[in-house]
Structures are given as structure tokens and as C-alpha cells.
Scaffold this motif. Structure first.
Motif, PDB file in Angstrom:
ATOM      1  N   TYR A  23     -14.695  22.234  31.885  1.00 41.71           N
ATOM      2  CA  TYR A  23     -16.056  22.751  31.853  1.00 41.71           C
ATOM      3  C   TYR A  23     -16.100  24.043  32.653  1.00 41.71           C
ATOM      4  O   TYR A  23     -15.491  24.157  33.721  1.00 41.71           O
ATOM      5  N   LEU A  24     -16.833  25.011  32.119  1.00 43.97           N
ATOM      6  CA  LEU A  24     -16.983  26.301  32.774  1.00 43.97           C
ATOM      7  C   LEU A  24     -18.284  26.390  33.547  1.00 43.97           C
ATOM      8  O   LEU A  24     -18.372  27.092  34.549  1.00 43.97           O
ATOM      9  N   VAL A  25     -19.298  25.674  33.061  1.00 47.74           N
ATOM     10  CA  VAL A  25     -20.614  25.710  33.696  1.00 47.74           C
ATOM     11  C   VAL A  25     -21.310  24.374  33.476  1.00 47.74           C
ATOM     12  O   VAL A  25     -21.079  23.690  32.493  1.00 47.74           O
ATOM     13  N   GLY A  26     -22.150  23.984  34.430  1.00 51.54           N
ATOM     14  CA  GLY A  26     -22.929  22.749  34.330  1.00 51.54           C
ATOM     15  C   GLY A  26     -23.168  22.156  35.700  1.00 51.54           C
ATOM     16  O   GLY A  26     -22.952  22.796  36.727  1.00 51.54           O
ATOM     17  N   GLU A  27     -23.627  20.931  35.699  1.00 50.32           N
ATOM     18  CA  GLU A  27     -23.745  20.105  36.906  1.00 50.32           C
ATOM     19  C   GLU A  27     -22.969  18.838  36.602  1.00 50.32           C
ATOM     20  O   GLU A  27     -23.523  17.886  36.064  1.00 50.32           O
ATOM     21  N   LEU A  28     -21.685  18.845  36.894  1.00 49.33           N
ATOM     22  CA  LEU A  28     -20.790  17.785  36.455  1.00 49.33           C
ATOM     23  C   LEU A  28     -20.830  16.574  37.376  1.00 49.33           C
ATOM     24  O   LEU A  28     -20.869  16.712  38.599  1.00 49.33           O
ATOM     25  N   ALA A  29     -20.781  15.396  36.750  1.00 44.17           N
ATOM     26  CA  ALA A  29     -20.767  14.153  37.507  1.00 44.17           C
ATOM     27  C   ALA A  29     -19.356  13.816  37.991  1.00 44.17           C
ATOM     28  O   ALA A  29     -19.189  13.164  39.013  1.00 44.17           O
ATOM     29  N   LEU A  30     -18.348  14.261  37.249  1.00 47.04           N
ATOM     30  CA  LEU A  30     -16.961  13.959  37.595  1.00 47.04           C
ATOM     31  C   LEU A  30     -16.228  15.223  38.031  1.00 47.04           C
ATOM     32  O   LEU A  30     -16.491  16.311  37.508  1.00 47.04           O
ATOM     33  N   HIS A  41     -29.047  23.411  33.613  1.00 47.77           N
ATOM     34  CA  HIS A  41     -29.689  23.464  32.307  1.00 47.77           C
ATOM     35  C   HIS A  41     -28.733  23.344  31.123  1.00 47.77           C
ATOM     36  O   HIS A  41     -29.106  22.827  30.075  1.00 47.77           O
ATOM     37  N   VAL A  42     -27.522  23.848  31.258  1.00 47.50           N
ATOM     38  CA  VAL A  42     -26.588  23.896  30.137  1.00 47.50           C
ATOM     39  C   VAL A  42     -25.183  23.579  30.628  1.00 47.50           C
ATOM     40  O   VAL A  42     -24.870  23.794  31.806  1.00 47.50           O
ATOM     41  N   GLU A  43     -24.367  23.035  29.737  1.00 47.31           N
ATOM     42  CA  GLU A  43     -22.949  22.853  30.018  1.00 47.31           C
ATOM     43  C   GLU A  43     -22.167  23.669  29.001  1.00 47.31           C
ATOM     44  O   GLU A  43     -22.580  23.792  27.849  1.00 47.31           O
ATOM     45  N   ALA A  44     -21.060  24.230  29.432  1.00 49.32           N
ATOM     46  CA  ALA A  44     -20.180  24.968  28.536  1.00 49.32           C
ATOM     47  C   ALA A  44     -18.756  24.753  28.992  1.00 49.32           C
ATOM     48  O   ALA A  44     -18.492  24.547  30.183  1.00 49.32           O
ATOM     49  N   TYR A  66     -23.079  22.737  20.585  1.00 46.83           N
ATOM     50  CA  TYR A  66     -22.876  23.972  19.833  1.00 46.83           C
ATOM     51  C   TYR A  66     -21.420  24.369  20.050  1.00 46.83           C
ATOM     52  O   TYR A  66     -20.977  24.487  21.201  1.00 46.83           O
ATOM     53  N   ILE A  67     -20.671  24.587  18.962  1.00 45.19           N
ATOM     54  CA  ILE A  67     -19.229  24.747  19.092  1.00 45.19           C
ATOM     55  C   ILE A  67     -18.724  25.920  18.257  1.00 45.19           C
ATOM     56  O   ILE A  67     -19.091  26.062  17.087  1.00 45.19           O
ATOM     57  N   TYR A  68     -17.866  26.729  18.861  1.00 44.82           N
ATOM     58  CA  TYR A  68     -17.200  27.830  18.169  1.00 44.82           C
ATOM     59  C   TYR A  68     -15.700  27.553  18.183  1.00 44.82           C
ATOM     60  O   TYR A  68     -15.130  27.249  19.236  1.00 44.82           O
ATOM     61  N   VAL A  69     -15.061  27.656  17.012  1.00 43.03           N
ATOM     62  CA  VAL A  69     -13.626  27.395  16.899  1.00 43.03           C
ATOM     63  C   VAL A  69     -12.868  28.691  17.194  1.00 43.03           C
ATOM     64  O   VAL A  69     -12.907  29.645  16.417  1.00 43.03           O
ATOM     65  N   LEU A  70     -12.199  28.711  18.334  1.00 41.61           N
ATOM     66  CA  LEU A  70     -11.401  29.869  18.739  1.00 41.61           C
ATOM     67  C   LEU A  70     -10.076  29.927  17.986  1.00 41.61           C
ATOM     68  O   LEU A  70      -9.579  31.008  17.665  1.00 41.61           O
ATOM     69  N   ALA A  71      -9.493  28.739  17.709  1.00 37.73           N
ATOM     70  CA  ALA A  71      -8.216  28.654  16.999  1.00 37.73           C
ATOM     71  C   ALA A  71      -8.070  27.252  16.412  1.00 37.73           C
ATOM     72  O   ALA A  71      -8.613  26.286  16.952  1.00 37.73           O
ATOM     73  N   GLY A  72      -7.338  27.153  15.314  1.00 38.48           N
ATOM     74  CA  GLY A  72      -6.984  25.857  14.756  1.00 38.48           C
ATOM     75  C   GLY A  72      -7.978  25.272  13.778  1.00 38.48           C
ATOM     76  O   GLY A  72      -8.858  25.960  13.258  1.00 38.48           O
ATOM     77  N   GLU A  73      -7.806  23.945  13.542  1.00 47.11           N
ATOM     78  CA  GLU A  73      -8.598  23.218  12.558  1.00 47.11           C
ATOM     79  C   GLU A  73      -8.927  21.824  13.070  1.00 47.11           C
ATOM     80  O   GLU A  73      -8.139  21.204  13.791  1.00 47.11           O
ATOM     81  N   SER A  74     -10.086  21.326  12.640  1.00 43.57           N
ATOM     82  CA  SER A  74     -10.527  19.993  13.029  1.00 43.57           C
ATOM     83  C   SER A  74     -11.369  19.397  11.913  1.00 43.57           C
ATOM     84  O   SER A  74     -11.950  20.129  11.100  1.00 43.57           O
ATOM     85  N   LYS A  75     -11.428  18.072  11.871  1.00 42.62           N
ATOM     86  CA  LYS A  75     -12.299  17.365  10.940  1.00 42.62           C
ATOM     87  C   LYS A  75     -13.143  16.376  11.725  1.00 42.62           C
ATOM     88  O   LYS A  75     -12.673  15.749  12.681  1.00 42.62           O
ATOM     89  N   TYR A  76     -14.388  16.260  11.301  1.00 38.42           N
ATOM     90  CA  TYR A  76     -15.332  15.314  11.874  1.00 38.42           C
ATOM     91  C   TYR A  76     -15.782  14.376  10.771  1.00 38.42           C
ATOM     92  O   TYR A  76     -15.821  14.756   9.598  1.00 38.42           O
ATOM     93  N   PHE A 113     -17.386  25.289  23.676  1.00 34.08           N
ATOM     94  CA  PHE A 113     -18.553  24.459  23.391  1.00 34.08           C
ATOM     95  C   PHE A 113     -19.657  24.662  24.419  1.00 34.08           C
ATOM     96  O   PHE A 113     -19.405  25.022  25.566  1.00 34.08           O
ATOM     97  N   PHE A 114     -20.870  24.403  23.947  1.00 33.46           N
ATOM     98  CA  PHE A 114     -22.064  24.434  24.782  1.00 33.46           C
ATOM     99  C   PHE A 114     -22.837  23.156  24.521  1.00 33.46           C
ATOM    100  O   PHE A 114     -22.911  22.689  23.377  1.00 33.46           O
ATOM    101  N   LYS A 115     -23.416  22.587  25.555  1.00 34.51           N
ATOM    102  CA  LYS A 115     -24.234  21.381  25.426  1.00 34.51           C
ATOM    103  C   LYS A 115     -25.585  21.644  26.069  1.00 34.51           C
ATOM    104  O   LYS A 115     -25.655  22.094  27.211  1.00 34.51           O
ATOM    105  N   TYR A 116     -26.641  21.346  25.290  1.00 34.94           N
ATOM    106  CA  TYR A 116     -27.979  21.525  25.811  1.00 34.94           C
ATOM    107  C   TYR A 116     -28.842  20.367  25.363  1.00 34.94           C
ATOM    108  O   TYR A 116     -28.810  20.004  24.190  1.00 34.94           O
ATOM    109  N   PRO A 117     -29.609  19.775  26.253  1.00 38.29           N
ATOM    110  CA  PRO A 117     -29.632  20.044  27.692  1.00 38.29           C
ATOM    111  C   PRO A 117     -28.397  19.454  28.370  1.00 38.29           C
ATOM    112  O   PRO A 117     -27.680  18.644  27.793  1.00 38.29           O
TER     113      PRO A 117
END
Length: 138
Positions: A23-30, A41-44, A66-76, A113-117
Motif C-alpha cells: 500500500y502506498l497510501v491509507g490508514e492501514l490496520a496491519l 479517505h483513500v487507499e492506493a 479502481y484498478i489500472y493494469v500496468l503490465a500483464g493479464e488477469s481474469k476475474y 489500485f485505489f480503494k474508496y472509501p
């Protein structure tokens, strides 16, 4: 006085060497290896998979991702509807709160990735083996 805060790319890459997600930003519990920026307010963060990886079914009770793919492939896969979504480098997508999904990713996937809230609202869901075949290949 407020100032511009920076996490060096070198420190981010070093931390990703020992953990697939930082995580780059947030209020992390761990705790995590990387010193992150505080924001209630936000996690990234960045996720990097160096080998084929699966993420078991889960959903978020209040968070939209909210997610941006920097490299590679994924399936959900939406566990309830069985709809599959394929994403690759350059794609941007969002996962609304409340959608139960699983993920499988090829080696080399890197996501911003970004997570809000902000908040640790992840709820793991048991699949009783119903996704084993889906996980078995890309």
C-alpha cells in the motif's frame, strides 16, 4: 505546514521483492514493509505477481476498487453470475462494493489500485471447490 510527500520507486520495488502487495497510501490496520503515506479517505497501492496466482472469492462491504493494469493479464469471475472479465496492460476497471469475485493472474501482472472509501472491509467467501476448474488454467 503541508508539503509534497514522496515514496521512492527504489523503496517500492524493494518492498515488492518480499511481498506481492504494498500500500502506498491509507490508514492501514496491519503493518507492511514499505512506509506508506497516511490518508484516512483513500487507499492506493501496487500489486505485482511474479508467478501464476489466484485470489479466492471475496467481496467488499463498503469499498469500490479502481484498478489500472500496468503490465500483464488477469481474469476475474463474478461468483454469482459466473461472468468472466479479462483485463490486460493499459486497461482500467472498477469493481463495485458487494460483488463477490475471484481472480487468476498470469505471472508478470502488475496493478495500480485505489480503494474508496478507505477501510479493511474484505469478506472472504468459501467456494467449496466450485471454482477449482476455473483456477486450473488461464
Amino acid at each position: 505546514m503541508k508539503r509534497i510527500q514522496v515514496i521512492s520507486g527504489e523503496n517500492i520495488q524493494l518492498a515488492l521483492g518480499s511481498s506481492k502487495r504494498q500500500y502506498l497510501v491509507g490508514e492501514l490496520a496491519l503493518p507492511q514493509e514499505l512506509e506508506y503515506l497516511r490518508d484516512p479517505h483513500v487507499e492506493a497501492g501496487i500489486t505485482e505477481y511474479t508467478e501464476y496466482t489466484i485470489e479466492k472469492p471475496h467481496y467488499h462491504t463498503t469499498t469500490t476498487e479502481y484498478i489500472y493494469v500496468l503490465a500483464g493479464e488477469s481474469k476475474y469471475i463474478n461468483v454469482k453470475t459466473r461472468e468472466e472479465t479479462f483485463v490486460k496492460q493499459g486497461d482500467f476497471y472498477l469493481i463495485h462494493q458487494g460483488i463477490t469475485y475471484a481472480q487468476k493472474s498470469k505471472a508478470g501482472l502488475k496493478l495500480l489500485f485505489f480503494k474508496y472509501p478507505s477501510g479493511n472491509d474484505k469478506v472472504t467467501v468459501e467456494d467449496n471447490g466450485s471454482l477449482d476448474e476455473w483456477y486450473s488454467s488461464f
